[in-house]
Design an enzyme around this catalytic site. Structure first.
Site, PDB file in Angstrom:
ATOM      1  N   ARG A   1       7.391 -46.413 -23.874  1.00 57.06           N
ATOM      2  CA  ARG A   1       8.016 -47.089 -22.735  1.00 57.06           C
ATOM      3  C   ARG A   1       7.590 -48.544 -22.713  1.00 57.06           C
ATOM      4  O   ARG A   1       6.394 -48.856 -22.778  1.00 57.06           O
ATOM      5  CB  ARG A   1       7.579 -46.422 -21.434  1.00 57.06           C
ATOM      6  CG  ARG A   1       8.201 -47.097 -20.220  1.00 57.06           C
ATOM      7  CD  ARG A   1       7.828 -46.409 -18.941  1.00 57.06           C
ATOM      8  NE  ARG A   1       6.441 -46.651 -18.591  1.00 57.06           N
ATOM      9  CZ  ARG A   1       5.811 -46.057 -17.582  1.00 57.06           C
ATOM     10  NH1 ARG A   1       6.437 -45.162 -16.851  1.00 57.06           N
ATOM     11  NH2 ARG A   1       4.559 -46.321 -17.312  1.00 57.06           N
TER      12      ARG A   1
ATOM     13  N   TYR B   1      12.651 -31.287 -23.532  1.00 59.47           N
ATOM     14  CA  TYR B   1      11.195 -31.220 -23.533  1.00 59.47           C
ATOM     15  C   TYR B   1      10.633 -31.648 -22.185  1.00 59.47           C
ATOM     16  O   TYR B   1      11.326 -32.282 -21.384  1.00 59.47           O
ATOM     17  CB  TYR B   1      10.599 -32.118 -24.643  1.00 59.47           C
ATOM     18  CG  TYR B   1      10.822 -33.591 -24.424  1.00 59.47           C
ATOM     19  CD1 TYR B   1       9.916 -34.354 -23.664  1.00 59.47           C
ATOM     20  CD2 TYR B   1      11.922 -34.236 -24.957  1.00 59.47           C
ATOM     21  CE1 TYR B   1      10.134 -35.706 -23.438  1.00 59.47           C
ATOM     22  CE2 TYR B   1      12.150 -35.586 -24.741  1.00 59.47           C
ATOM     23  CZ  TYR B   1      11.251 -36.313 -23.980  1.00 59.47           C
ATOM     24  OH  TYR B   1      11.455 -37.638 -23.747  1.00 59.47           O
TER      25      TYR B   1
ATOM     26  N   ARG C   1      -3.622  -1.085  -6.914  1.00 58.33           N
ATOM     27  CA  ARG C   1      -2.838  -2.335  -6.928  1.00 58.33           C
ATOM     28  C   ARG C   1      -3.301  -3.155  -8.131  1.00 58.33           C
ATOM     29  O   ARG C   1      -4.375  -2.891  -8.685  1.00 58.33           O
ATOM     30  CB  ARG C   1      -3.035  -3.127  -5.643  1.00 58.33           C
ATOM     31  CG  ARG C   1      -4.478  -3.485  -5.374  1.00 58.33           C
ATOM     32  CD  ARG C   1      -4.645  -4.187  -4.031  1.00 58.33           C
ATOM     33  NE  ARG C   1      -6.064  -4.313  -3.720  1.00 58.33           N
ATOM     34  CZ  ARG C   1      -6.541  -4.771  -2.562  1.00 58.33           C
ATOM     35  NH1 ARG C   1      -5.719  -5.092  -1.591  1.00 58.33           N
ATOM     36  NH2 ARG C   1      -7.830  -4.880  -2.353  1.00 58.33           N
TER      37      ARG C   1
ATOM     38  N   CYS D   1       8.933 -36.993 -17.968  1.00 53.85           N
ATOM     39  CA  CYS D   1       7.593 -37.491 -18.264  1.00 53.85           C
ATOM     40  C   CYS D   1       6.829 -37.847 -16.994  1.00 53.85           C
ATOM     41  O   CYS D   1       5.836 -38.543 -17.049  1.00 53.85           O
ATOM     42  CB  CYS D   1       7.659 -38.690 -19.211  1.00 53.85           C
ATOM     43  SG  CYS D   1       8.537 -40.096 -18.511  1.00 53.85           S
TER      44      CYS D   1
ATOM     45  N   HIS E   1      -6.037 -45.087  -9.027  1.00 55.80           N
ATOM     46  CA  HIS E   1      -6.304 -45.494 -10.408  1.00 55.80           C
ATOM     47  C   HIS E   1      -7.343 -44.574 -11.040  1.00 55.80           C
ATOM     48  O   HIS E   1      -7.150 -44.052 -12.137  1.00 55.80           O
ATOM     49  CB  HIS E   1      -6.790 -46.949 -10.423  1.00 55.80           C
ATOM     50  CG  HIS E   1      -7.127 -47.458 -11.798  1.00 55.80           C
ATOM     51  ND1 HIS E   1      -8.399 -47.398 -12.311  1.00 55.80           N
ATOM     52  CD2 HIS E   1      -6.338 -48.005 -12.743  1.00 55.80           C
ATOM     53  CE1 HIS E   1      -8.378 -47.905 -13.537  1.00 55.80           C
ATOM     54  NE2 HIS E   1      -7.142 -48.288 -13.818  1.00 55.80           N
TER      55      HIS E   1
ATOM     56  N   GLY F   1      -5.709 -11.111   9.604  1.00 53.05           N
ATOM     57  CA  GLY F   1      -5.243 -11.139  10.983  1.00 53.05           C
ATOM     58  C   GLY F   1      -4.562  -9.837  11.365  1.00 53.05           C
ATOM     59  O   GLY F   1      -4.472  -9.496  12.533  1.00 53.05           O
TER      60      GLY F   1
ATOM     61  N   ARG G   1      -3.037   2.796   8.818  1.00 54.62           N
ATOM     62  CA  ARG G   1      -3.311   1.476   8.222  1.00 54.62           C
ATOM     63  C   ARG G   1      -2.032   0.643   8.203  1.00 54.62           C
ATOM     64  O   ARG G   1      -0.941   1.187   8.037  1.00 54.62           O
ATOM     65  CB  ARG G   1      -3.790   1.624   6.777  1.00 54.62           C
ATOM     66  CG  ARG G   1      -5.144   2.259   6.596  1.00 54.62           C
ATOM     67  CD  ARG G   1      -5.506   2.279   5.113  1.00 54.62           C
ATOM     68  NE  ARG G   1      -6.881   2.699   4.882  1.00 54.62           N
ATOM     69  CZ  ARG G   1      -7.249   3.941   4.588  1.00 54.62           C
ATOM     70  NH1 ARG G   1      -6.343   4.911   4.515  1.00 54.62           N
ATOM     71  NH2 ARG G   1      -8.523   4.227   4.374  1.00 54.62           N
TER      72      ARG G   1
ATOM     73  N   LYS H   1       0.835  -1.197   0.000  1.00 52.73           N
ATOM     74  CA  LYS H   1       0.000   0.000   0.000  1.00 52.73           C
ATOM     75  C   LYS H   1       0.875   1.254   0.000  1.00 52.73           C
ATOM     76  O   LYS H   1       0.664   2.176  -0.805  1.00 52.73           O
ATOM     77  CB  LYS H   1      -0.915  -0.020   1.244  1.00 52.73           C
ATOM     78  CG  LYS H   1      -1.904   1.128   1.295  1.00 52.73           C
ATOM     79  CD  LYS H   1      -2.643   1.194   2.633  1.00 52.73           C
ATOM     80  CE  LYS H   1      -3.616   0.059   2.828  1.00 52.73           C
ATOM     81  NZ  LYS H   1      -4.904   0.279   2.109  1.00 52.73           N
TER      82      LYS H   1
ATOM     83  N   MET I   1      -3.981  -5.785  11.784  1.00 59.60           N
ATOM     84  CA  MET I   1      -4.824  -4.629  12.045  1.00 59.60           C
ATOM     85  C   MET I   1      -5.095  -3.921  10.741  1.00 59.60           C
ATOM     86  O   MET I   1      -4.186  -3.715   9.940  1.00 59.60           O
ATOM     87  CB  MET I   1      -4.136  -3.674  13.007  1.00 59.60           C
ATOM     88  CG  MET I   1      -5.135  -2.695  13.580  1.00 59.60           C
ATOM     89  SD  MET I   1      -4.355  -1.186  14.154  1.00 59.60           S
ATOM     90  CE  MET I   1      -4.379  -0.244  12.635  1.00 59.60           C
TER      91      MET I   1
ATOM     92  N   THR J   1      10.030 -38.589 -12.848  1.00 55.86           N
ATOM     93  CA  THR J   1      10.168 -37.905 -11.550  1.00 55.86           C
ATOM     94  C   THR J   1       9.190 -38.434 -10.507  1.00 55.86           C
ATOM     95  O   THR J   1       9.395 -38.193  -9.320  1.00 55.86           O
ATOM     96  CB  THR J   1      10.009 -36.385 -11.727  1.00 55.86           C
ATOM     97  OG1 THR J   1       8.846 -36.143 -12.505  1.00 55.86           O
ATOM     98  CG2 THR J   1      11.232 -35.805 -12.410  1.00 55.86           C
TER      99      THR J   1
ATOM    100  N   SER K   1      14.678 -39.893 -20.163  1.00 52.70           N
ATOM    101  CA  SER K   1      13.444 -39.237 -19.776  1.00 52.70           C
ATOM    102  C   SER K   1      13.327 -39.411 -18.266  1.00 52.70           C
ATOM    103  O   SER K   1      13.338 -40.533 -17.761  1.00 52.70           O
ATOM    104  CB  SER K   1      12.263 -39.868 -20.502  1.00 52.70           C
ATOM    105  OG  SER K   1      11.074 -39.235 -20.086  1.00 52.70           O
TER     106      SER K   1
END
Lengths: 889, 889
Positions: free
Chosen positions: A629, A857, A351, A837, A467, A104, A95, A25, A106, A773, A770
């Site tokens: 795969r 990629y 803002r 992938c 699933h 929370g 403010r 602000k 003021m 992860t 590939s």
């Protein structure tokens, strides 16, 4: 000397970039002042004061008092008023203002500086006694509540008592005299409750309010909020003290809030509301109906109330100019607050405005057209995940909803339909043209055809990666999973929850984006991918470096992903092809066989089917790269699950019952995730790998495709070497048989920590990596996705992990393995193709990391493709900017 | 010009260190020649010829022929004989000789150079026509078999036919004329079978034999052996060609084999056998009873046959001198072969002799006493794993055995006893003083008391790491696991295998070192840890750098390990304390509780028991460090397993049956290894951690112990931080309550890849790391120990992994994480204490790696402690030597 206080007004020290020091602000008030916009003068006490205050045993820095006094003096000069002066009193608002807005904290104290003497000055200046006493009582009420810690209802009680005494019902009927009496009663109540008087000294009032702001930084609610949102407590909050302006001084006064464009649609249309003779809180409170700013707005809403444009044309014109000034300056849609005092406009806040996904797209496209921003800026401003809203049907927000249960938001989108309890019923009803919701305790591969046929899927058990959830997301079907309060009885074909019994044939609606289950039909809106979507995607494609592929194995998924812009398939999970009802029998016969011969017989039956799968896929992708795969999951996942399935399988296969039972138990694993799966199956049963390779190459030769064959779950180069030989042998055999060959690659998943650690060795044989992860996260952290539900929420709550690592890549830990594997892989094979992938391929903040690793990629589920395109573009832009900055430095 | 041929004899080119080039036999023949020992002259064709031969399309190097001719010439000169000369023929032997001895390789062709002419020369020189013709037929037979590929029995048939024709039964009855006839018949058979004559030309014979040696390098049996033993095929084999000497030329001739010390006991006693008038093969063949070399030996064996010492005292004296020369030179016990020809001694082979573990110890100790070797050399010569033989009872080798089944050698040692089928029966019978063998399909925590009471354990299901195997090894109980051919019927209390029914009360013997199950009692021998053992262990303790701790939680295990020299407890698995029958009910009540209150009630009951456990342990270890790991396994491991258990638990706990069933199913996990366990339990239920910490500190204060509290399964510093606070709070509370405090540490397991990757962060909070290499291997490789049995054998067979990574640490992969964590941990806390407590802590080759990482200690099961002490000493010596070498270079 440290500068603890920054002015704004005629003399301005701050600017928008100083958000960390001045809070959002304060920084924007300073910026607006510098732009010459009419901002009531004031000052900001920096966030550093807050930090110093808490570091120094709740003491303010020594120089603060003097700097605040000086700053008040500056306001007095500019306003030509005096703080605490009985005849010409300066009043201020106080403010809080942290870097980000925070519940929370003021909020606001208005009219500070009023006391029994200065109220007389306000009467004299405004010529409105009632206004002055009303302002005074508002001040006592706010200050008593937020600074002195009194209960709001104690003030309300006094006001109510007064109205009863006067026999009136509305606040507006209270007279000046009445407010005066209320003020007296308020002050008496303060004295009674606290044993000390309400402070008359404006300086004391001011320091009380400043102290309240800083103290509110450490209230439990604020601390909790910071914990949840990972906001460091040493960020602190600023305090803004600003000269008061009044929108409630008469009919030439007003107050309002506005967006510089329509936040719902993004249209370039001045969107906002105002109220004559009112203070800011009245607009929000909803006691009076706010009016539209513009005539156009009034007409759209079909309102009779006059627009500001009509009521105060001169001020409106000035406001509209401010709107353009702000957009031109901030180059973004703004959310603003203003007050008109006696026909004079004052700006109180600006803002960046919140907006819907559709609006965000339109605003970006329009602003680029208007040459306000560049395409790159337009791209950076969009939130990739929000695109998801645009791709799935959503519930009509106007419709009423009877929510009977909540589950997990497993796959976004909304759907209504007739309730069915089996996949077969779903299919036959759908074939009759009915919309169906498939309701199951859990789904299994047996249910795939029914899930496909259904408009939506509801399960009572299982998590975000069950699933049902995974398959539904892949298919783009809305899904609510694990709605545990619902119980399903397959026998009576009924689901029950909280006294509601829903029978087959009844209608339910589910919202897979929220996890809600609703009784009856709720209208849905189909997504419309506007022209803006296409334009933004085109910019993204120009800007990004990484390719975007998709995880798909069915023709439908492949087509959907291609339509969404996928540039290839990064993961075709061949096992999903095996789940289809028509071939599961053959798959099971292969698994149950104990001899090579038995397996080869079953594989021979699978070969033509698998070949056809690939032909279909290759045709759709039409020359785009496709990574296939080889079989990955533990064999036992293919086993018949129910007693009925087992009986059917035994009958059809002609095997002995005791044999089936024994094999079923032999194939059981204690930890299937760490068991006999992936390339380990192919190492023990090379014939499976050979069949799949043959199917791939036969299909590739027929369709002129260039497949990338991917070996899953290796832990070093040796497995790859062995299986690559099997694959290459099949390729050569097929090419000789057909008298024709195609280009192809052989590569591997990197999804075990050891594979990442050995990547330099692996890359000698692998033409591509590939990153899987999902599994890499499971093994690196030793956490099963299926079981983590019991402790992962605690881990995120307690900040052991910042986010669910299965949704957003754990860069600190798992990321090290990815980075290491990239570097080591490239050291052995500089041109190695690198991709990802896992589910993270569609997660924007994970994509940022993958861009930093310079992967070639990412691959994600079809509905994440647009998100990934945008996220990849943003990261390419950001990282190339950073690189430029670094090279300059 | 490359030197392809190395001479030995008067002129010697080679030496013992040239084993890679000359093979073991050739190198040692050269070495003995250089020492001036009587070695018949000869030459070695190098292993490089073998490699060149296979690299060059089975062609010999150009220069080879000339070099061999020249070498033959040298022998001729020294022997004053001529190869192929009719009157004074030189005869040679041809033998293979790789770096390591290898089954499948061509062994020996003797008497090469004999033909129809040279046999006459041999007759003239030896004056023994029968000897000469016998030698000739032996040559044809050997050559025909190993070089020409004829069947051995075709030669035997001819000889048998001759004996029938002559009406004689013994070979010794065949006359010179008879052998001559046999020779003629042999040659005719060769001509008939091969269509070509037996080669008369000694040169042709020689090249035929050389070629046969090289060819045998590539026969399937040799290839398989190399694959299994990981011998590279490019090592190749050498060929040794040596002048013949004859031990069978008359009564002044002999041949024998000997060990320079007793290979069974290690005693410094000339141990060997000889035969007068015999060739080497006769000693081994067992047709005639070999006689002792020494009078002492003859007396020991109670033999009537005269010793060589008596029969040929002069030659024996010479041989005894050779024995001392060889030991002084090689500084190790030697296995030698010799021949005496006409009272002249010739040495044909020397190599380090194989020996029992006890002998190895004694020889090392004696040789150090004799100042032949240093303590360090003595230590390096011992095989750490072989010590295991000395620590467990073994079967009396003289006893006869009726083996009825084989299983896995799960825990070494042998035991006989009465068969029982339940833990309770085992306990009650043992209490009555009976020896029992506990036979179970599988064991579970419920059986612990019975396993403790039993002398041995037999299971029909489960692997080397099954519950039975792990617990038995920990307790030092012999165990045969997974004897799948046995079926057990608990109802009839019978086990059946191959037609044998064994009932409760019958007697069985098991050999846990071999996996054998035998009917009836087989006498066992108790281990006796001789003084040599103690001496060697003392040397090891002086030499090693790493401390050796043990994994133990019961007083018995702790005491055993301490007796074996453990210097502390590296891993006290507190959950094992929970398994005891007396407290499992309380543990289960804790697990089944759904509220904090419920858990705390159950924990309060466990606290005093757990405290007592620690007091007992602290007292035994008496000031030695003890690392206590907080609760680690998945909760569901504690659940009642059988229907009966569930019923009992339900009854005793007073819980609703439906509640128990529901919780049982809720606690189920898909992948328990990756589930809610270790510190994750403590994160969700900190009260468990608090109870355990309190028990530890209350016990420590009472016994003045200095505990090391270990948090398992962290993935980063945050979990440690949270739980350390819980532990420290309990410590402080206990110290205040008791008015007394003790030193303690808080540290963590590193057993998840992410913890290793984040080790620099973790070390900020952790005072020590203990590598849990079992779990680290499981997660780094994504392999469950429980399930890997289905593919790990294939992985080792196909050389994907060199060894079972759960037995020997995978240094290439998992080792990287250990090394990384050590470095990162030390970077943040230079004095961090580092240890390992996985199964690898007791594996010698893993210990080598841990020494390289400079860990402070390894911890292993009690019976591995001596092995670890020795292995750690060897590595300290080796690595400090290498360091010295490097610093010189």
């Amino acid at each position: 000397m440290t500068k603890w206080v920054y002015h704004f007004g005629k003399e301005t020290d701050g600017k928008a970039q100083m958000k960390n020091l001045l809070g959002g602000k304060g920084a924007n008030l300073a910026e607006m002042s510098s732009l010459g916009l009419p901002v009531p003068p004031g000052f900001t006490i920096t966030t550093e004061v807050c930090t110093a205050f808490y570091d120094n045993n709740s003491q303010y820095p020594d120089e603060l008092k003097a700097q605040v006094l000086d700053a008040i003096g500056k306001i007095e000069n500019q306003m030509d008023m005096k703080f605490g002066d009985a005849s010409n009193p300066l009043l201020v608002s106080v403010r809080s203002g942290a870097r980000v807005s925070m519940p929370g904290m003021m909020d606001t104290v208005l009219n500070l500086g009023l006391n029994d003497k200065t109220v007389e000055g306000l009467i004299a200046k405004s010529g409105d006694e009632r206004f002055a006493w009303d302002s005074y009582r508002r001040f006592i009420q706010m200050y008593g509540d937020v600074v002195m810690g009194l209960e709001h209802h104690d003030f309300e009680d006094i006001m109510e008592q007064h109205k009863r005494d006067m026999d009136i019902t509305e606040d507006t009927d209270i007279t000046a005299e009445g407010w005066k009496e209320v003020v007296a009663n308020y002050k008496e109540m303060v004295q009674r409750q606290l044993g000390k008087p309400f402070p008359e000294d404006p300086q004391e009032q001011l320091w009380g309010a400043i102290g309240a702001v800083f103290s509110s930084w450490m209230v439990p609610r604020a601390i909790t909020y910071r914990k949840i949102n990972d906001i460091p407590s040493n960020w602190g909050t600023a305090v803004n003290v600003q000269s008061m302006v009044f929108g409630n001084m008469g009919e030439d006064c007003a107050t309002g809030v506005a967006f510089t464009r329509d936040p719902s649609t993004g249209e370039n249309f001045f969107y906002g509301e105002y109220l004559v003779n009112a203070q800011g809180e009245d607009v929000v409170a909803g006691i009076r109906t706010p009016q539209s700013l513009t005539v156009q707005g009034k007409e759209r809403e079909g309102s009779d109330l006059p627009a500001m444009e009509e009521v105060m044309p001169a001020v409106f014109k000035q406001l509209d100019e401010v709107r353009h000034t702000l957009e031109a300056h901030y180059k973004d849609m703004q959310d603003i607050e203003f007050t008109v005092q006696q026909n004079k406009l004052f700006m109180l806040q600006t803002r960046a405005g919140k907006r819907t996904a559709a609006a965000a797209l339109k605003i970006a496209v329009d602003m680029v057209d208007e040459k306000l921003i560049t395409k790159e800026e337009g791209l950076l401003r969009l939130e990739p995940s929000s695109l998801d809203q645009l791709l799935h049907p959503t519930l009509d927000p106007k419709a009423s909803k009877n929510i009977i249960a909540k589950g997990l938001p497993a796959s976004p989108g909304a759907a209504s339909g007739i309730v069915v309890f089996s996949a077969d019923d779903a299919e036959s009803r759908a074939n009759n043209g009915e919309d169906v919701i498939l309701c199951r305790i859990e789904t299994s591969p047996e249910d795939i055809h029914g899930m496909h046929a259904a408009n939506g899927i509801l399960t009572t058990r299982g998590g975000m990666t069950s699933h049902a959830a995974v398959v539904a997301r892949g298919m783009g079907r809305p899904c609510v999973a694990g709605a545990g309060s619902i119980s399903i009885d397959y026998k009576t074909k009924t689901l029950s929850v909280g006294g509601n019994d829903v029978k087959e044939g009844d209608i339910l609606t589910i919202d897979g984006g929220k996890g809600e289950v609703m009784l009856g039909e709720v209208a849905t809106i189909k997504p419309e991918l506007s022209g803006d979507f296409g334009i933004v995607m085109q910019w993204a494609d120009e800007a990004r470096r990484m390719k975007i592929r998709t995880n798909a194995e069915t023709p439908l998924d492949a087509q959907t992903a291609k339509d969404f812009g996928a540039e290839g398939i990064g993961l075709c999970r061949t096992e999903h092809m095996f789940f289809e009802a028509s071939r599961i029998q053959n798959v099971r016969e292969m698994i149950f066989a104990e001899t090579l011969e038995g397996r080869e017989t079953a594989l021979a039956k699978l070969l033509p089917e698998q070949r056809k799968d690939f032909i279909d896929l290759f045709k759709i992708m039409d020359g785009l790269p496709i990574t296939i795969r080889l079989l990955d999951p533990p064999l036992h996942e293919f086993l018949p699950q129910t007693m009925e399935d087992i009986a059917n399988f035994t009958k059809e296969s002609g095997l002995e019952e005791s044999y089936v039972t024994r094999r079923q138990s032999e194939l059981h694993e204690s930890n299937p995730m760490l068991g006999h799966r992936g390339c380990r199956l192919a190492i023990t049963y090379p014939e499976i790998c050979a069949m799949q390779a043959r199917a791939i190459f036969e299909a590739a030769v027929e369709t002129n495709a260039t497949p990338e064959v991917m070996i899953p779950l290796i832990i070093g180069v040796e497995e790859l070497k062995i299986l690559k030989e099997v694959v290459v042998a099949q390729a050569e055999a097929v090419f000789t048989e057909k008298g024709k060959s195609v280009e192809y690659m052989v590569g591997t998943m990197i999804e075990m920590p050891r594979a990442a650690l050995m990547a330099d060795h692996v890359a000698v044989e692998a033409e591509f990596f590939s990153f899987g992860t999902n599994d890499l996260t499971q093994t690196c952290m030793g956490m099963s996705r299926d079981d983590a539900g019991k402790f992962l929420p605690d881990y995120v709550d307690k900040h052991i992990l910042e986010k669910d690592p299965f949704q957003t890549l754990d860069v600190a830990g798992v990321g090290q393995l990815v980075d290491m594997a990239c570097q080591r892989g490239r050291s052995a094979r500089p041109d190695i193709k690198l991709g990802v992938c896992g589910e993270h391929g569609g997660d924007p903040s994970s994509i940022a990391f993958f861009e930093a690793c310079k992967l070639d990629y990412v691959s994600c589920s079809p509905y994440r493709v647009p998100i990934a395109r945008l996220a990849a573009a943003q990261e390419a832009i950001k990282q190339s900017k950073e690189k430029k900055l670094r090279s300059v430095a």
